[in-house]
Design an enzyme around this catalytic site. Structure first.
Site, short mmCIF file in Angstrom:
data_model
loop_
_atom_site.label_atom_id
_atom_site.label_comp_id
_atom_site.label_asym_id
_atom_site.label_seq_id
_atom_site.Cartn_x
_atom_site.Cartn_y
_atom_site.Cartn_z
N CYS A 285 -8.14 -41.61 -61.21
CA CYS A 285 -8.21 -42.60 -62.29
C CYS A 285 -7.09 -43.62 -62.16
CB CYS A 285 -8.16 -41.93 -63.66
SG CYS A 285 -6.69 -40.93 -63.94
N GLU B 59 -6.74 -25.61 -64.74
CA GLU B 59 -6.37 -26.64 -65.71
C GLU B 59 -5.15 -26.18 -66.51
OE1 GLU B 59 -5.75 -29.55 -68.20
OE2 GLU B 59 -7.25 -29.77 -66.60
N CYS C 141 -4.63 -57.62 -79.36
CA CYS C 141 -4.62 -56.18 -79.06
C CYS C 141 -4.33 -55.97 -77.57
CB CYS C 141 -5.97 -55.59 -79.42
SG CYS C 141 -6.30 -53.95 -78.75
N CYS D 240 -14.84 -60.36 -79.47
CA CYS D 240 -13.94 -59.55 -80.31
C CYS D 240 -12.86 -60.43 -80.93
CB CYS D 240 -13.31 -58.45 -79.47
SG CYS D 240 -12.19 -57.38 -80.42
N ASP E 52 -9.24 -33.77 -59.19
CA ASP E 52 -9.38 -34.79 -60.23
C ASP E 52 -8.10 -34.80 -61.07
OD1 ASP E 52 -10.29 -36.69 -61.96
OD2 ASP E 52 -11.88 -35.48 -62.86
#
Length: 469
Positions: free
Chosen positions: A426, A354, A77, A71, A399
């Protein structure tokens, strides 16, 4: 060691998420955005409570692990950190990071637990199904840029027309939109003055169906200094520029919808004060593990569909056999209801909670279209919903977002005293913080695994199976 001092050192390892660790004498210094084995020049910029941080001045010698990168934006970046490493080496780094964090808390657990290593992504390039590009300039008063922030910069941007983690359609849409507005000298929203028109470009593409959703996010301010020019014509031209890509056969996918979102908030976030559908609709369909999911503009869906299949199959394996079909499962922080629907065949009832109402509505429609009648979706904050819902779960799947579970919601989840909890995370630092509370409340971790959802970046998913002792 003093602030401002400059040293040269070799990076020993990288701790989550991007903390390169070097030793200077007896002292340990954190140098962000460095790689294991690199020789770096660093300047001490922070010393606090015996911990030192250094700013990366220069990489004076590459790591023996580095093999080059594909890249042109790499290093400039702020997106990909590990692109110069072989993929297997990146997996090794991420696995070590998660295992080290889990060991730091599970060393207090008397019951042995199983570490199942890391599962790689089936696709390591062009895998993302969502990107939020920002408008700005490459440098102060420079040309219009549309892309990602430069590493370490809040203001300067890189137009990432060569980005390798999205496919050719993203790159073409980005190039077309940037050129269209640059040619017309349209202003972008300045984060200091809070003046300007262009803010973000949101692009989502379903890996399974090829449907594309594009949303241009602007303020309601005039696009130009000359106020007599017509902004409606500008937006119509933007729409036509995109549609011409499909009409001319330049796109691999097809547009499901093109939107114009107005956002006048000062905060640098993608949100909607008003949404106009310029073409098509404000959602598309994605396919995953034999089911079809409705994904709208702001609803959460895993950004790597290919690896999401690995993640959810692993989660389903961790859930295991519920014993009978009369069980109720809570799927907390359910997003577009992916896990909720995947659990539907093995449970009597699955309740997804949610906070994003748009995601809940999409989940309801997806479940109906998938012929699932035992899924219930509740819009609201988990913290409040658990006080209102009357059902009692036999199992809980978690989650949560990156910051983990709200500290006040944790006791409510634990109070159900279910035998098993599957926690999908995550952000491993948030996971281990929450695990401490679970361990103190009589739960133990039986097994855990990492799943690479975000190749070349610092992000990593992990799954833990907890059982009540």
């Amino acid at each position: 060691m003093k602030k401002g001092q400059v040293f040269e050192a070799v990076v020993e390892r990288v701790d989550f998420p991007n903390k390169g660790i070097v030793r200077i004498g007896e002292d340990t210094v954190v140098v962000k955005n460095s790689l294991p084995g690199q020789k770096v020049t660093l300047a001490i910029n922070k010393i606090r409570k015996g911990k030192a941080e250094g700013r990366l001045v220069e990489v004076t010698e590459k790591s023996p692990l580095e093999t080059g990168h594909p890249c042109s934006h790499f290093g400039l970046c702020g997106g990909c950190t590990y692109l110069s490493l072989p993929y297997e080496e990146q997996l090794h780094i991420k696995e070590s990071q998660v295992k080290k964090l889990l060991d730091s808390v599970l060393c207090r657990q008397e019951t042995p637990w199983l570490w199942e290593g890391i599962k790689g992504s089936p696709k390591i390039y062009e895998y993302r199904n969502k990107m939020e590009f920002s408008f700005g300039d490459e440098y102060k008063d420079g040309p219009l840029a549309l892309g990602m922030h430069k590493r370490g910069s809040f203001y300067d941007l890189v137009t990432v027309e060569d980005c390798k983690i999205v496919d050719a359609d993203y790159r073409l849409i980005l190039k077309t939109v940037r050129e269209y507005f640059a040619q017309r000298d349209v202003s972008f929203f300045h984060r200091l003055t809070h003046e300007g028109f262009l803010r973000h470009l949101l692009v989502r593409k379903a890996s399974g169906t090829g449907e594309i959703l594009v949303a241009l996010v602007t303020t309601s301010q005039c696009p130009w200094s000359a106020k007599e020019r017509n902004s409606e014509e500008l937006i119509e031209g933007f729409l036509n520029a995109l549609l011409s890509l499909e009409n001319n056969g330049e796109l691999q996918g097809k547009f499901a919808g093109i939107l114009h979102i107005t956002n006048d908030s000062i905060a640098d976030v993608v949100k909607s004060d008003k949404t106009d559908i310029l073409y098509g609709q404000d959602y598309f369909y994605e396919e995953l593990l034999g089911l079809k999911f409705k994904v709208s503009t702001f609803s959460f869906f895993q950004t790597n569909t290919h690896s999401a299949a690995v993640l959810y199959e692993t989660a389903r394996e961790y859930v295991g056999d519920l014993g009978s079909r009369d069980k109720t499962v809570f799927d907390l922080y359910s997003g577009t209801g992916t896990i909720t629907q995947l659990m539907a065949p093995v449970a009597s009832k699955v309740i997804g909670v949610e906070i994003v109402e748009e995601a809940v509505e999409a989940a309801k429609k997806s479940a109906a279209e998938n012929g699932l009648t035992n899924c219930e979706f509740i819009a609201g904050d988990v913290l409040k919903v658990l006080d209102e819902v009357t059902d009692k779960p036999d199992m809980i799947i978690l989650d949560p977002p990156r910051d983990g579970i709200h500290p006040k919601a944790l006791p409510k989840i634990i109070s159900y005293a279910v035998d098993r909890i599957v926690y999908i995370s995550c952000k491993p630092t948030s996971l281990v913080r929450d695990l401490e509370v679970f361990l103190e409340s009589g739960y133990v971790v039986k097994k855990a695994v990492a799943v690479d959802q975000f190749p070349w970046t610092t992000g990593i998913e992990s799954i833990c199976l907890l059982e009540k002792e």
